[in-house]
Write a protein that holds these residues in place. Structure first.
Motif, PDB file in Angstrom:
ATOM      1  N   LEU A   1       0.830  -1.215   0.000  1.00 27.24           N
ATOM      2  CA  LEU A   1       0.000   0.000   0.000  1.00 27.24           C
ATOM      3  C   LEU A   1       0.861   1.260   0.000  1.00 27.24           C
ATOM      4  O   LEU A   1       0.612   2.196  -0.768  1.00 27.24           O
ATOM      5  CB  LEU A   1      -0.936   0.007   1.211  1.00 27.24           C
ATOM      6  N   ALA A   2       1.870   1.296   0.860  1.00 25.57           N
ATOM      7  CA  ALA A   2       2.743   2.466   0.940  1.00 25.57           C
ATOM      8  C   ALA A   2       3.501   2.661  -0.375  1.00 25.57           C
ATOM      9  O   ALA A   2       3.571   3.780  -0.906  1.00 25.57           O
ATOM     10  CB  ALA A   2       3.722   2.317   2.100  1.00 25.57           C
ATOM     11  N   ASN A   3       4.045   1.577  -0.919  1.00 23.88           N
ATOM     12  CA  ASN A   3       4.772   1.669  -2.187  1.00 23.88           C
ATOM     13  C   ASN A   3       3.830   2.043  -3.320  1.00 23.88           C
ATOM     14  O   ASN A   3       4.211   2.776  -4.243  1.00 23.88           O
ATOM     15  CB  ASN A   3       5.480   0.350  -2.492  1.00 23.88           C
ATOM     16  N   GLY A   4       2.592   1.543  -3.267  1.00 23.79           N
ATOM     17  CA  GLY A   4       1.603   1.869  -4.282  1.00 23.79           C
ATOM     18  C   GLY A   4       1.253   3.350  -4.286  1.00 23.79           C
ATOM     19  O   GLY A   4       1.128   3.959  -5.341  1.00 23.79           O
ATOM     20  N   LYS A   5       1.121   3.931  -3.101  1.00 23.79           N
ATOM     21  CA  LYS A   5       0.835   5.369  -3.029  1.00 23.79           C
ATOM     22  C   LYS A   5       1.966   6.174  -3.646  1.00 23.79           C
ATOM     23  O   LYS A   5       1.726   7.146  -4.368  1.00 23.79           O
ATOM     24  CB  LYS A   5       0.612   5.788  -1.574  1.00 23.79           C
ATOM     25  N   ASP A   6       3.209   5.761  -3.384  1.00 22.50           N
ATOM     26  CA  ASP A   6       4.359   6.443  -3.989  1.00 22.50           C
ATOM     27  C   ASP A   6       4.349   6.294  -5.509  1.00 22.50           C
ATOM     28  O   ASP A   6       4.606   7.248  -6.245  1.00 22.50           O
ATOM     29  CB  ASP A   6       5.672   5.889  -3.435  1.00 22.50           C
ATOM     30  N   ALA A   7       4.045   5.077  -5.976  1.00 26.57           N
ATOM     31  CA  ALA A   7       3.996   4.828  -7.418  1.00 26.57           C
ATOM     32  C   ALA A   7       2.894   5.651  -8.080  1.00 26.57           C
ATOM     33  O   ALA A   7       3.094   6.219  -9.160  1.00 26.57           O
ATOM     34  CB  ALA A   7       3.783   3.340  -7.689  1.00 26.57           C
ATOM     35  N   LEU A   8       1.750   5.750  -7.421  1.00 21.63           N
ATOM     36  CA  LEU A   8       0.642   6.525  -7.970  1.00 21.63           C
ATOM     37  C   LEU A   8       1.012   8.003  -8.042  1.00 21.63           C
ATOM     38  O   LEU A   8       0.767   8.666  -9.055  1.00 21.63           O
ATOM     39  CB  LEU A   8      -0.619   6.325  -7.129  1.00 21.63           C
ATOM     40  N   LYS A   9       1.627   8.504  -6.998  1.00 20.46           N
ATOM     41  CA  LYS A   9       2.056   9.907  -6.979  1.00 20.46           C
ATOM     42  C   LYS A   9       3.043  10.174  -8.124  1.00 20.46           C
ATOM     43  O   LYS A   9       2.926  11.172  -8.833  1.00 20.46           O
ATOM     44  CB  LYS A   9       2.705  10.232  -5.631  1.00 20.46           C
ATOM     45  N   SER A  10       3.975   9.257  -8.329  1.00 19.58           N
ATOM     46  CA  SER A  10       4.961   9.414  -9.404  1.00 19.58           C
ATOM     47  C   SER A  10       4.313   9.318 -10.781  1.00 19.58           C
ATOM     48  O   SER A  10       4.676  10.058 -11.703  1.00 19.58           O
ATOM     49  CB  SER A  10       6.052   8.350  -9.279  1.00 19.58           C
ATOM     50  N   THR A  11       3.345   8.423 -10.920  1.00 19.64           N
ATOM     51  CA  THR A  11       2.648   8.268 -12.194  1.00 19.64           C
ATOM     52  C   THR A  11       1.887   9.541 -12.543  1.00 19.64           C
ATOM     53  O   THR A  11       1.962  10.032 -13.675  1.00 19.64           O
ATOM     54  CB  THR A  11       1.679   7.064 -12.139  1.00 19.64           C
ATOM     55  N   ILE A  12       1.185  10.089 -11.581  1.00 22.14           N
ATOM     56  CA  ILE A  12       0.426  11.329 -11.821  1.00 22.14           C
ATOM     57  C   ILE A  12       1.377  12.471 -12.149  1.00 22.14           C
ATOM     58  O   ILE A  12       1.129  13.253 -13.069  1.00 22.14           O
ATOM     59  CB  ILE A  12      -0.472  11.657 -10.603  1.00 22.14           C
ATOM     60  N   ALA A  13       2.497  12.567 -11.433  1.00 28.13           N
ATOM     61  CA  ALA A  13       3.485  13.620 -11.700  1.00 28.13           C
ATOM     62  C   ALA A  13       4.054  13.485 -13.116  1.00 28.13           C
ATOM     63  O   ALA A  13       4.238  14.489 -13.818  1.00 28.13           O
ATOM     64  CB  ALA A  13       4.601  13.568 -10.665  1.00 28.13           C
ATOM     65  N   ALA A  14       4.328  12.253 -13.540  1.00 25.20           N
ATOM     66  CA  ALA A  14       4.872  12.032 -14.885  1.00 25.20           C
ATOM     67  C   ALA A  14       3.856  12.425 -15.957  1.00 25.20           C
ATOM     68  O   ALA A  14       4.217  13.032 -16.972  1.00 25.20           O
ATOM     69  CB  ALA A  14       5.287  10.574 -15.052  1.00 25.20           C
ATOM     70  N   LEU A  15       2.590  12.106 -15.748  1.00 25.71           N
ATOM     71  CA  LEU A  15       1.545  12.499 -16.701  1.00 25.71           C
ATOM     72  C   LEU A  15       1.433  14.015 -16.781  1.00 25.71           C
ATOM     73  O   LEU A  15       1.334  14.582 -17.877  1.00 25.71           O
ATOM     74  CB  LEU A  15       0.202  11.876 -16.307  1.00 25.71           C
ATOM     75  N   LYS A  16       1.457  14.667 -15.618  1.00 26.02           N
ATOM     76  CA  LYS A  16       1.389  16.137 -15.597  1.00 26.02           C
ATOM     77  C   LYS A  16       2.574  16.749 -16.325  1.00 26.02           C
ATOM     78  O   LYS A  16       2.423  17.695 -17.103  1.00 26.02           O
ATOM     79  CB  LYS A  16       1.363  16.643 -14.152  1.00 26.02           C
ATOM     80  N   ALA A  17       3.768  16.207 -16.096  1.00 25.46           N
ATOM     81  CA  ALA A  17       4.987  16.740 -16.713  1.00 25.46           C
ATOM     82  C   ALA A  17       4.935  16.643 -18.228  1.00 25.46           C
ATOM     83  O   ALA A  17       5.524  17.465 -18.931  1.00 25.46           O
ATOM     84  CB  ALA A  17       6.213  16.011 -16.170  1.00 25.46           C
ATOM     85  N   ARG A  18       4.239  15.657 -18.744  1.00 27.25           N
ATOM     86  CA  ARG A  18       4.129  15.464 -20.195  1.00 27.25           C
ATOM     87  C   ARG A  18       2.847  16.070 -20.759  1.00 27.25           C
ATOM     88  O   ARG A  18       2.512  15.851 -21.913  1.00 27.25           O
ATOM     89  CB  ARG A  18       4.188  13.984 -20.530  1.00 27.25           C
ATOM     90  N   ASP A  19       2.111  16.780 -19.922  1.00 26.62           N
ATOM     91  CA  ASP A  19       0.828  17.373 -20.332  1.00 26.62           C
ATOM     92  C   ASP A  19      -0.129  16.328 -20.897  1.00 26.62           C
ATOM     93  O   ASP A  19      -0.845  16.570 -21.866  1.00 26.62           O
ATOM     94  CB  ASP A  19       1.031  18.499 -21.353  1.00 26.62           C
TER      95      ASP A  19
END
Length: 119
Positions: A43-61
């Motif tokens: 769960l903890a690692n998943g939250k980190d992965a989700l945060k990183s995934t959303i950040a990567a999507l935002k960075a690429r618009d």
């Protein structure tokens, strides 16, 4: 976009062959996976992965799926099957002169068509 906590997730145990522990995935994000030795760690690692995934999507618009949207279907998925099934499919594809991918997609389409006709 919803808060990270709003996104549904799935957790499943990993077999010994897969390394053990637990796998977490988010249906709204096809490429967002993580794992952990325990459910809590996954769960903890998943939250980190989700945060990183959303950040990567935002960075690429790129669009960020809404919670419970099912994400964006890419047309690609990976399925693990028993070795015996894989061998039978490969043999059948070779006999029919088509790729394994073409054979499997045909079987899926035929199965979906039968189900829809009976519904």
């Amino acid at each position: 976009m919803g808060k990270r906590i709003d996104y549904p997730f799935e957790i499943r145990p990993l077999s010994a062959e897969e390394g053990g522990g637990f796998l977490i995935s988010y249906p709204d994000f096809s490429e967002c996976l993580s794992d952990g030795e325990t459910v809590e760690e996954a769960l903890a690692n998943g939250k980190d992965a989700l945060k990183s995934t959303i950040a990567a999507l935002k960075a690429r618009d790129l669009p960020i799926p809404a919670p419970n949207s099912g994400g964006v279907a890419s047309g690609k998925f990976v399925a693990r099957v028993p070795k015996t099934i894989h061998a039978r499919l490969a043999t059948r594809a070779k006999a029919e002169g088509v790729s394994l991918n073409t054979l499997v997609v045909t079987f899926i389409a035929e199965g979906l068509g039968r189900k829809e006709r009976h519904a």
